[in-house]
Design a protein around this motif. Sequence first.
Motif, PDB file in Angstrom:
ATOM      1  N   GLN A 181     135.912  14.913 -33.948  1.00 29.51           N
ATOM      2  CA  GLN A 181     135.904  16.271 -34.503  1.00 29.51           C
ATOM      3  C   GLN A 181     137.276  16.656 -35.071  1.00 29.51           C
ATOM      4  OE1 GLN A 181     133.185  19.161 -32.796  1.00 29.51           O
ATOM      5  NE2 GLN A 181     132.965  17.879 -30.970  1.00 29.51           N
ATOM      6  N   VAL A 182     138.370  16.200 -34.457  1.00 32.63           N
ATOM      7  CA  VAL A 182     139.700  16.397 -35.028  1.00 32.63           C
ATOM      8  C   VAL A 182     139.793  15.710 -36.385  1.00 32.63           C
ATOM      9  CG1 VAL A 182     142.132  15.718 -34.791  1.00 32.63           C
ATOM     10  CG2 VAL A 182     140.930  16.759 -32.858  1.00 32.63           C
ATOM     11  N   PHE A 183     139.301  14.484 -36.443  1.00 33.93           N
ATOM     12  CA  PHE A 183     139.333  13.704 -37.683  1.00 33.93           C
ATOM     13  C   PHE A 183     138.615  14.440 -38.809  1.00 33.93           C
ATOM     14  CE2 PHE A 183     137.505  10.476 -40.500  1.00 33.93           C
ATOM     15  CZ  PHE A 183     138.614   9.676 -40.778  1.00 33.93           C
ATOM     16  N   MET A 184     137.506  15.102 -38.497  1.00 30.55           N
ATOM     17  CA  MET A 184     136.756  15.829 -39.513  1.00 30.55           C
ATOM     18  C   MET A 184     137.587  16.945 -40.133  1.00 30.55           C
ATOM     19  SD  MET A 184     133.189  15.869 -37.394  1.00 30.55           S
ATOM     20  CE  MET A 184     132.472  17.249 -38.280  1.00 30.55           C
ATOM     21  N   HIS A 185     138.362  17.640 -39.325  1.00 30.17           N
ATOM     22  CA  HIS A 185     139.224  18.695 -39.859  1.00 30.17           C
ATOM     23  C   HIS A 185     140.264  18.116 -40.817  1.00 30.17           C
ATOM     24  CE1 HIS A 185     138.164  22.488 -37.848  1.00 30.17           C
ATOM     25  NE2 HIS A 185     137.780  21.746 -36.838  1.00 30.17           N
ATOM     26  N   SER A 209     128.682  29.147 -43.214  1.00 35.27           N
ATOM     27  CA  SER A 209     128.955  27.764 -43.623  1.00 35.27           C
ATOM     28  C   SER A 209     127.990  26.797 -42.960  1.00 35.27           C
ATOM     29  CB  SER A 209     130.403  27.398 -43.289  1.00 35.27           C
ATOM     30  OG  SER A 209     131.309  28.101 -44.113  1.00 35.27           O
ATOM     31  N   TYR A 210     127.716  27.016 -41.672  1.00 39.50           N
ATOM     32  CA  TYR A 210     126.717  26.188 -40.989  1.00 39.50           C
ATOM     33  C   TYR A 210     125.370  26.279 -41.696  1.00 39.50           C
ATOM     34  CZ  TYR A 210     129.139  25.009 -36.543  1.00 39.50           C
ATOM     35  OH  TYR A 210     129.950  24.494 -35.574  1.00 39.50           O
ATOM     36  N   GLU A 211     124.937  27.512 -41.985  1.00 42.36           N
ATOM     37  CA  GLU A 211     123.604  27.713 -42.560  1.00 42.36           C
ATOM     38  C   GLU A 211     123.493  27.113 -43.952  1.00 42.36           C
ATOM     39  OE1 GLU A 211     122.744  31.878 -42.226  1.00 42.36           O
ATOM     40  OE2 GLU A 211     122.867  31.851 -40.033  1.00 42.36           O
ATOM     41  N   LYS A 212     124.590  27.138 -44.695  1.00 39.34           N
ATOM     42  CA  LYS A 212     124.574  26.565 -46.038  1.00 39.34           C
ATOM     43  C   LYS A 212     124.307  25.064 -45.984  1.00 39.34           C
ATOM     44  CE  LYS A 212     127.593  28.201 -48.816  1.00 39.34           C
ATOM     45  NZ  LYS A 212     128.892  28.504 -49.469  1.00 39.34           N
ATOM     46  N   PHE A 214     128.498  14.246 -38.234  1.00 36.34           N
ATOM     47  CA  PHE A 214     129.780  13.908 -38.862  1.00 36.34           C
ATOM     48  C   PHE A 214     129.724  14.243 -40.347  1.00 36.34           C
ATOM     49  CE2 PHE A 214     132.195  10.695 -41.282  1.00 36.34           C
ATOM     50  CZ  PHE A 214     133.478  10.945 -40.821  1.00 36.34           C
ATOM     51  N   ASP A 215     128.666  13.810 -41.016  1.00 33.13           N
ATOM     52  CA  ASP A 215     128.538  14.047 -42.449  1.00 33.13           C
ATOM     53  C   ASP A 215     128.388  15.543 -42.763  1.00 33.13           C
ATOM     54  OD1 ASP A 215     128.690  11.334 -43.188  1.00 33.13           O
ATOM     55  OD2 ASP A 215     126.579  11.034 -42.736  1.00 33.13           O
ATOM     56  N   ARG A 216     127.497  16.186 -42.051  1.00 32.43           N
ATOM     57  CA  ARG A 216     127.287  17.612 -42.312  1.00 32.43           C
ATOM     58  C   ARG A 216     128.512  18.426 -41.899  1.00 32.43           C
ATOM     59  NH1 ARG A 216     121.047  19.136 -40.573  1.00 32.43           N
ATOM     60  NH2 ARG A 216     120.006  18.056 -42.292  1.00 32.43           N
ATOM     61  N   GLY A 217     129.125  18.039 -40.787  1.00 30.35           N
ATOM     62  CA  GLY A 217     130.270  18.793 -40.296  1.00 30.35           C
ATOM     63  C   GLY A 217     131.435  18.798 -41.259  1.00 30.35           C
ATOM     64  N   LEU A 252     133.075  22.359 -42.577  1.00 31.66           N
ATOM     65  CA  LEU A 252     134.485  22.715 -42.435  1.00 31.66           C
ATOM     66  C   LEU A 252     135.140  22.963 -43.788  1.00 31.66           C
ATOM     67  CD1 LEU A 252     135.495  20.203 -39.618  1.00 31.66           C
ATOM     68  CD2 LEU A 252     135.099  22.657 -39.391  1.00 31.66           C
ATOM     69  N   ALA A 253     134.830  22.132 -44.770  1.00 30.30           N
ATOM     70  CA  ALA A 253     135.399  22.345 -46.102  1.00 30.30           C
ATOM     71  C   ALA A 253     134.928  23.680 -46.684  1.00 30.30           C
ATOM     72  CB  ALA A 253     135.018  21.188 -47.028  1.00 30.30           C
ATOM     73  N   ASP A 254     133.642  23.976 -46.522  1.00 27.98           N
ATOM     74  CA  ASP A 254     133.109  25.238 -47.031  1.00 27.98           C
ATOM     75  C   ASP A 254     133.711  26.437 -46.301  1.00 27.98           C
ATOM     76  OD1 ASP A 254     130.845  26.566 -48.715  1.00 27.98           O
ATOM     77  OD2 ASP A 254     130.598  27.412 -46.707  1.00 27.98           O
ATOM     78  N   TYR A 255     134.020  26.254 -45.013  1.00 28.28           N
ATOM     79  CA  TYR A 255     134.530  27.361 -44.200  1.00 28.28           C
ATOM     80  C   TYR A 255     135.849  27.917 -44.750  1.00 28.28           C
ATOM     81  CZ  TYR A 255     135.809  29.973 -39.964  1.00 28.28           C
ATOM     82  OH  TYR A 255     136.155  30.960 -39.068  1.00 28.28           O
ATOM     83  N   TYR A 256     136.671  27.052 -45.324  1.00 29.43           N
ATOM     84  CA  TYR A 256     137.927  27.539 -45.898  1.00 29.43           C
ATOM     85  C   TYR A 256     137.663  28.561 -46.994  1.00 29.43           C
ATOM     86  CZ  TYR A 256     140.549  23.929 -43.402  1.00 29.43           C
ATOM     87  OH  TYR A 256     141.112  23.151 -42.416  1.00 29.43           O
ATOM     88  N   PHE A 257     136.652  28.312 -47.824  1.00 29.15           N
ATOM     89  CA  PHE A 257     136.332  29.273 -48.889  1.00 29.15           C
ATOM     90  C   PHE A 257     135.707  30.539 -48.316  1.00 29.15           C
ATOM     91  CE2 PHE A 257     136.325  25.124 -51.063  1.00 29.15           C
ATOM     92  CZ  PHE A 257     137.229  25.396 -52.095  1.00 29.15           C
ATOM     93  N   GLU A 258     134.890  30.393 -47.271  1.00 27.45           N
ATOM     94  CA  GLU A 258     134.305  31.572 -46.625  1.00 27.45           C
ATOM     95  C   GLU A 258     135.395  32.454 -46.014  1.00 27.45           C
ATOM     96  OE1 GLU A 258     131.444  32.935 -46.477  1.00 27.45           O
ATOM     97  OE2 GLU A 258     130.065  31.398 -47.243  1.00 27.45           O
TER      98      GLU A 258
END
Length: 459
Positions: free
Chosen positions: A126-130, A385-388, A441-444, A448-454
């Motif tokens: 999960q750290v790696f995903m960020h 972001s999750y729902e998207k 992993f793929d969806r996460g 996370l990327a979308d969350y920055y814009f949110e």
Amino acid sequence: MTQYSTFDAYFREHRERHLQELTDFLRIPSISALSEHKEDMTTAANWLVQSFQEAGLENVSIDATDGHPVVYGDWLHAEGKPTILVYGHYDVQPVDPLELWETPPFEATVRDNKLYARGASDDKGQVFMHIKAVEALMKSFGKLPVNVKFMIEGEEEVGSPNLEKYIEENKEKLASDIIVISDTGMVGPGKPAVLYGLRGLAGVQIDVKGAKGDLHSGLYGGAVQNALHALAHILGSFRDAEGTIQVEGFYDNVRELSKDERAAFAAIPFDEQRVKDELQVDTLFGEKGFTYYEQTWARPTLEVNGMHGGFSGEGIKTVLPNEASAKISCRLVPDQDPDEIVDKLKAHIAKHTLPGVTVEVTEFDKGKPFIAPFDHPAIQAASRSYEKVYETPTSFIRGGGSIPIVAAFDEILQVPVVLMGFGLDTENFHAPNEHFHLENFDRGLRVLADYYFEIEQSL
């Protein structure tokens, strides 16, 4: 192309490289609890430094503590925009019992679209995903929509003993608008959740001592107190037959669930038979008047974690044990205080100590519970972001476990903490065959990327 389609394409193009890099990270046996892995802890910290720099983070440093170091990095060029502080940990649990692993714990293996390795879910994956979410945005757009700081520690699995001091000494360096942590899980496969609360923790060890040594049960039985009986008397006094805790004042400060919270919990599907089948028990047990989720997320507990005393070898040895011990842990909810609970436990133990023995109580892990308003804009942004990405409503839940440092973040830095994880309860973290579902992993990564814009639009 839209923002989403741009970083989505980046993740698709670089998926195999990302998985290989994660495999390299998981190969490092960064077990903080074992001194023989001190060099591996340093290796893992250096790996993060290189990964931070390659992703585009700046001011990267390995910050010394009285234990294992903290790895820091930031990108602070989004003038006038919010700042996110990302927290995680690079240390992992020991792997024992090794013989129960189907594949070596530090040789990541993919089976059935799951990545098996120690740390795959908790918390290296999960750290790696960020890190890769930042990389995708920097490579795709040349900048981030918000400012970001990373603080990845190496002692979470041993209770983060040095992190509070580090946070206190680096308040300005860590200043942010929100803290984001991905060290938690979802409700179930394909069912995302934002955690807005965690239970706290208070633990003690009870040591009972009777005679000067073990005694012959024929010579002394019936005339001298048996330490195991005395311990059993104490343990049996903690709860009634329905599980209600009998320690005086234990429930005094428990914050009750609101109607909205109970409704939110009730809306989450729960398959009792599936849980029983999975645990191989014929019935569930819990405090009356509360549902399974309420019991495990929002009610306090008192559990006996282990007992020791007397003869346990093959056959029988007719003695009166002179010593016995037990370990107790309590999960706490808002607004219970760990120190007050330990004091109440000590008073209860003293009240129920039988004549003929002495009892010593040793304090262990403590951690305060944490709760945040689930209508906060940062939490609502996470749900969008999750729902998207998952195309299903996000649940708002509490966690039954404890991450003591979360309460410390809340108290010291005084900014909202958003717990948005991607693990599943079935992924064996802390156990043999830990794994991470690659679907999450793929969806996460995309969440996370979308969350920055949110966050850019929400704060």
